[in-house]
Scaffold this motif. Structure first.
Motif, PDB file in Angstrom:
ATOM      1  N   GLY A  99     -25.630  13.413  -6.330  1.00  0.00           N
ATOM      2  CA  GLY A  99     -24.872  14.519  -5.991  1.00  0.00           C
ATOM      3  C   GLY A  99     -24.230  14.019  -4.593  1.00  0.00           C
ATOM      4  O   GLY A  99     -23.647  12.986  -4.357  1.00  0.00           O
ATOM      5  N   LEU A 100     -24.228  15.160  -3.665  1.00  0.00           N
ATOM      6  CA  LEU A 100     -23.739  14.743  -2.289  1.00  0.00           C
ATOM      7  C   LEU A 100     -24.953  14.640  -1.300  1.00  0.00           C
ATOM      8  O   LEU A 100     -24.645  15.071   0.014  1.00  0.00           O
ATOM      9  N   ASP A 101     -25.928  13.906  -1.629  1.00  0.00           N
ATOM     10  CA  ASP A 101     -27.165  13.752  -0.779  1.00  0.00           C
ATOM     11  C   ASP A 101     -26.347  12.781   0.240  1.00  0.00           C
ATOM     12  O   ASP A 101     -25.508  11.911   0.335  1.00  0.00           O
ATOM     13  N   THR A 102     -26.902  13.008   1.649  1.00  0.00           N
ATOM     14  CA  THR A 102     -26.489  12.215   2.842  1.00  0.00           C
ATOM     15  C   THR A 102     -27.478  11.283   3.446  1.00  0.00           C
ATOM     16  O   THR A 102     -27.436  10.795   4.609  1.00  0.00           O
ATOM     17  N   TYR A 103     -28.709  10.901   2.641  1.00  0.00           N
ATOM     18  CA  TYR A 103     -29.689  10.363   3.112  1.00  0.00           C
ATOM     19  C   TYR A 103     -29.057   8.943   3.740  1.00  0.00           C
ATOM     20  O   TYR A 103     -29.612   8.332   5.036  1.00  0.00           O
ATOM     21  N   ALA A 104     -28.208   8.421   3.158  1.00  0.00           N
ATOM     22  CA  ALA A 104     -27.856   6.920   3.504  1.00  0.00           C
ATOM     23  C   ALA A 104     -27.052   7.204   4.611  1.00  0.00           C
ATOM     24  O   ALA A 104     -26.926   6.076   5.628  1.00  0.00           O
ATOM     25  N   CYS A 105     -26.196   8.329   4.909  1.00  0.00           N
ATOM     26  CA  CYS A 105     -25.590   8.371   6.331  1.00  0.00           C
ATOM     27  C   CYS A 105     -26.567   8.654   7.343  1.00  0.00           C
ATOM     28  O   CYS A 105     -26.254   8.405   8.500  1.00  0.00           O
ATOM     29  N   ARG A 106     -27.633   9.256   7.180  1.00  0.00           N
ATOM     30  CA  ARG A 106     -28.601   9.830   8.155  1.00  0.00           C
ATOM     31  C   ARG A 106     -29.372   8.711   8.457  1.00  0.00           C
ATOM     32  O   ARG A 106     -30.121   8.652   9.609  1.00  0.00           O
ATOM     33  N   SER A 107     -29.848   7.808   7.676  1.00  0.00           N
ATOM     34  CA  SER A 107     -30.759   6.933   7.877  1.00  0.00           C
ATOM     35  C   SER A 107     -30.281   5.380   8.682  1.00  0.00           C
ATOM     36  O   SER A 107     -29.330   4.872   8.350  1.00  0.00           O
ATOM     37  N   SER A 108     -31.027   4.976   9.600  1.00  0.00           N
ATOM     38  CA  SER A 108     -30.693   3.615  10.257  1.00  0.00           C
ATOM     39  C   SER A 108     -31.995   2.735   9.874  1.00  0.00           C
ATOM     40  O   SER A 108     -31.772   1.697  10.668  1.00  0.00           O
ATOM     41  N   GLY A 109     -32.538   3.209   9.166  1.00  0.00           N
ATOM     42  CA  GLY A 109     -33.758   2.025   8.833  1.00  0.00           C
ATOM     43  C   GLY A 109     -33.439   1.013   8.107  1.00  0.00           C
ATOM     44  O   GLY A 109     -32.376   0.875   7.507  1.00  0.00           O
ATOM     45  N   PRO A 110     -34.614   0.063   7.587  1.00  0.00           N
ATOM     46  CA  PRO A 110     -34.240  -0.649   6.589  1.00  0.00           C
ATOM     47  C   PRO A 110     -34.367  -0.542   5.173  1.00  0.00           C
ATOM     48  O   PRO A 110     -34.441  -1.453   4.301  1.00  0.00           O
ATOM     49  N   VAL A 111     -34.240   0.470   4.761  1.00  0.00           N
ATOM     50  CA  VAL A 111     -34.239   0.983   3.263  1.00  0.00           C
ATOM     51  C   VAL A 111     -33.028   0.879   2.556  1.00  0.00           C
ATOM     52  O   VAL A 111     -31.944   1.283   3.209  1.00  0.00           O
ATOM     53  N   GLU A 112     -32.877   0.327   1.584  1.00  0.00           N
ATOM     54  CA  GLU A 112     -32.062  -0.061   0.723  1.00  0.00           C
ATOM     55  C   GLU A 112     -31.786   1.335  -0.313  1.00  0.00           C
ATOM     56  O   GLU A 112     -32.612   1.579  -1.194  1.00  0.00           O
ATOM     57  N   VAL A 113     -30.628   2.002   0.021  1.00  0.00           N
ATOM     58  CA  VAL A 113     -30.353   3.390  -0.782  1.00  0.00           C
ATOM     59  C   VAL A 113     -29.888   3.084  -2.249  1.00  0.00           C
ATOM     60  O   VAL A 113     -28.422   2.583  -2.221  1.00  0.00           O
ATOM     61  N   VAL A 114     -30.142   3.531  -3.183  1.00  0.00           N
ATOM     62  CA  VAL A 114     -29.437   3.332  -4.273  1.00  0.00           C
ATOM     63  C   VAL A 114     -29.097   4.831  -5.091  1.00  0.00           C
ATOM     64  O   VAL A 114     -29.963   5.447  -5.097  1.00  0.00           O
ATOM     65  N   GLU A 115     -28.052   5.175  -5.061  1.00  0.00           N
ATOM     66  CA  GLU A 115     -27.480   6.556  -5.689  1.00  0.00           C
ATOM     67  C   GLU A 115     -27.038   6.373  -7.039  1.00  0.00           C
ATOM     68  O   GLU A 115     -26.119   5.714  -7.391  1.00  0.00           O
ATOM     69  N   VAL A 116     -27.687   7.200  -7.764  1.00  0.00           N
ATOM     70  CA  VAL A 116     -27.384   7.111  -9.404  1.00  0.00           C
ATOM     71  C   VAL A 116     -26.724   8.614  -9.721  1.00  0.00           C
ATOM     72  O   VAL A 116     -27.379   9.563  -9.415  1.00  0.00           O
ATOM     73  N   ASP A 117     -25.662   8.579 -10.205  1.00  0.00           N
ATOM     74  CA  ASP A 117     -25.013   9.793 -10.667  1.00  0.00           C
ATOM     75  C   ASP A 117     -23.825   9.536 -11.395  1.00  0.00           C
ATOM     76  O   ASP A 117     -23.190   8.072 -11.723  1.00  0.00           O
ATOM     77  N   HIS A 118     -23.296  10.442 -12.093  1.00  0.00           N
ATOM     78  CA  HIS A 118     -21.931  10.466 -12.713  1.00  0.00           C
ATOM     79  C   HIS A 118     -20.797   9.745 -11.961  1.00  0.00           C
ATOM     80  O   HIS A 118     -20.622   9.836 -10.764  1.00  0.00           O
ATOM     81  N   PRO A 119     -19.886   8.827 -12.742  1.00  0.00           N
ATOM     82  CA  PRO A 119     -18.998   8.145 -11.691  1.00  0.00           C
ATOM     83  C   PRO A 119     -18.170   8.966 -11.156  1.00  0.00           C
ATOM     84  O   PRO A 119     -17.610   8.742 -10.165  1.00  0.00           O
ATOM     85  N   GLY A 120     -17.693  10.324 -11.762  1.00  0.00           N
ATOM     86  CA  GLY A 120     -16.673  11.057 -11.250  1.00  0.00           C
ATOM     87  C   GLY A 120     -17.269  11.543  -9.688  1.00  0.00           C
ATOM     88  O   GLY A 120     -16.492  11.772  -8.795  1.00  0.00           O
ATOM     89  N   THR A 121     -18.388  11.856  -9.758  1.00  0.00           N
ATOM     90  CA  THR A 121     -18.985  12.523  -8.483  1.00  0.00           C
ATOM     91  C   THR A 121     -19.054  11.474  -7.319  1.00  0.00           C
ATOM     92  O   THR A 121     -18.790  11.735  -6.441  1.00  0.00           O
ATOM     93  N   GLN A 122     -19.330  10.226  -7.898  1.00  0.00           N
ATOM     94  CA  GLN A 122     -19.487   9.037  -6.832  1.00  0.00           C
ATOM     95  C   GLN A 122     -17.988   8.762  -6.178  1.00  0.00           C
ATOM     96  O   GLN A 122     -17.944   8.426  -5.203  1.00  0.00           O
ATOM     97  N   SER A 123     -17.113   8.674  -7.193  1.00  0.00           N
ATOM     98  CA  SER A 123     -15.651   8.447  -6.456  1.00  0.00           C
ATOM     99  C   SER A 123     -15.250   9.641  -5.676  1.00  0.00           C
ATOM    100  O   SER A 123     -14.809   9.293  -4.590  1.00  0.00           O
ATOM    101  N   TRP A 124     -15.595  10.859  -5.809  1.00  0.00           N
ATOM    102  CA  TRP A 124     -15.270  12.107  -4.917  1.00  0.00           C
ATOM    103  C   TRP A 124     -15.993  11.708  -3.937  1.00  0.00           C
ATOM    104  O   TRP A 124     -15.270  12.046  -2.524  1.00  0.00           O
TER     105      TRP A 124
END
Length: 289
Positions: free
Chosen positions: A94-119
């Motif tokens: 969805g509209l999770d913001t962990y990747a925006c808030r994190s400055s650590g070494p974690v590789e974040v992978v968001e799985v969702d509907h392509p329409g959500t991701q484009s928006w």
């Protein structure tokens, strides 16, 4: 899920995170400084409901559910990162913001509907938020039969390394077949991988607060095209996870997920008590699938 843009539940979930910082008192359960900006021009329309009716049991229950499960999950994620886990998969991001808030070494992978991701990509740009450098978008529709793990691998995900998976606010909207199919795929993750998943309790296990919450909310989400379809008791959830190669670490009622920060409050923020969070670890041995 809508074909264009995020679902109503994704928007309301982001609004709940944003509203928590506006209408609820101390202590803050979960701090998401980007949720409001990400909602863009529709932010105030969604947050206004919380401003005007902060103590409404459904709105307060929604905020409590969203921030407590997020707090619980990211606390467990932090522990996994300290142990060396470097892959974080968010199913139904969805509209999770962990990747925006994190400055650590974690590789974040968001799985969702392509329409959500484009928006979401466009919303990040409109809000002036930089594209997270360690974020990969993986388009998938779990209900359509697509295996999210196949999609992960196609986008460079390393099945040989342990991962941490969050699956929040999603299972109730999937059929039981889709839930099981997704878990079959997750059974291919490396031993030591962890998952945090929340699930709505069946009607027979709901207390008075949960029954009232469900009676109000279920017709609303169904009317928006997102009916609740799957309900799991703690035992059913544990059995399903164990069937697919996971051992349960703990199961926590929603009201206890954030500890005293939620449970001992005196303001309107209170759990609806309708869901349970299950934390499990991938067992060593032959991978499923």
């Amino acid at each position: 899920m809508q074909t264009e843009g995020p679902s109503g539940t994704a928007l309301h979930t982001a609004a709940a995170r944003a509203a928590h910082l506006i209408v609820d008192g101390e202590p803050v359960v979960f701090h998401d400084p980007f949720a409001y900006a990400l909602l863009g021009e529709c932010a105030e329309d969604y947050v206004r409901l919380h401003r005007e009716m902060a103590d409404h049991p459904v709105l307060a229950g929604l905020r409590a559910a969203v921030v407590s499960r997020s707090r619980y999950t990211e606390d467990r994620l932090a522990r996994a990162v300290r142990r060396g886990v470097r892959q974080y998969v968010i199913l139904g991001a969805g509209l999770d913001t962990y990747a925006c808030r994190s400055s650590g070494p974690v590789e974040v992978v968001e799985v969702d509907h392509p329409g959500t991701q484009s928006w979401k990509r466009e919303a990040l740009a409109r809000a002036g938020l930089p594209a997270p450098p360690r974020l990969t978008y993986v388009p998938a529709d779990m209900e359509s039969g697509q295996c999210p793990v196949d999609r992960l691998v196609a986008h460079g995900f390393d099945l040989a390394r342990p991962a941490f998976v969050s699956w929040l606010g999603v299972t109730a909207y999937l059929t039981g077949e889709a839930v099981a199919r997704t878990l079959t795929g997750l059974g291919r993750l490396a031993p030591g991988s962890e998952i945090v998943v929340d699930h709505v309790l069946p009607e027979a296990l709901r207390g008075p607060r949960a029954r009232a919450y469900a009676e109000t909310l279920m017709p609303l989400v169904a009317g928006g095209g997102e009916p609740w379809l799957t309900f799991l008791s703690p035992r059913e959830a544990a059995d399903l996870l164990e069937e697919h190669g996971f051992e349960v670490i703990e199961q926590v009622p929603e009201r206890d997920a954030a500890g005293p920060a939620l449970r001992e409050r005196t303001d309107a923020l209170a759990s609806s008590e309708i869901s349970v969070i299950t934390h499990a670890r991938r067992r060593a041995g032959r991978r499923a699938g």
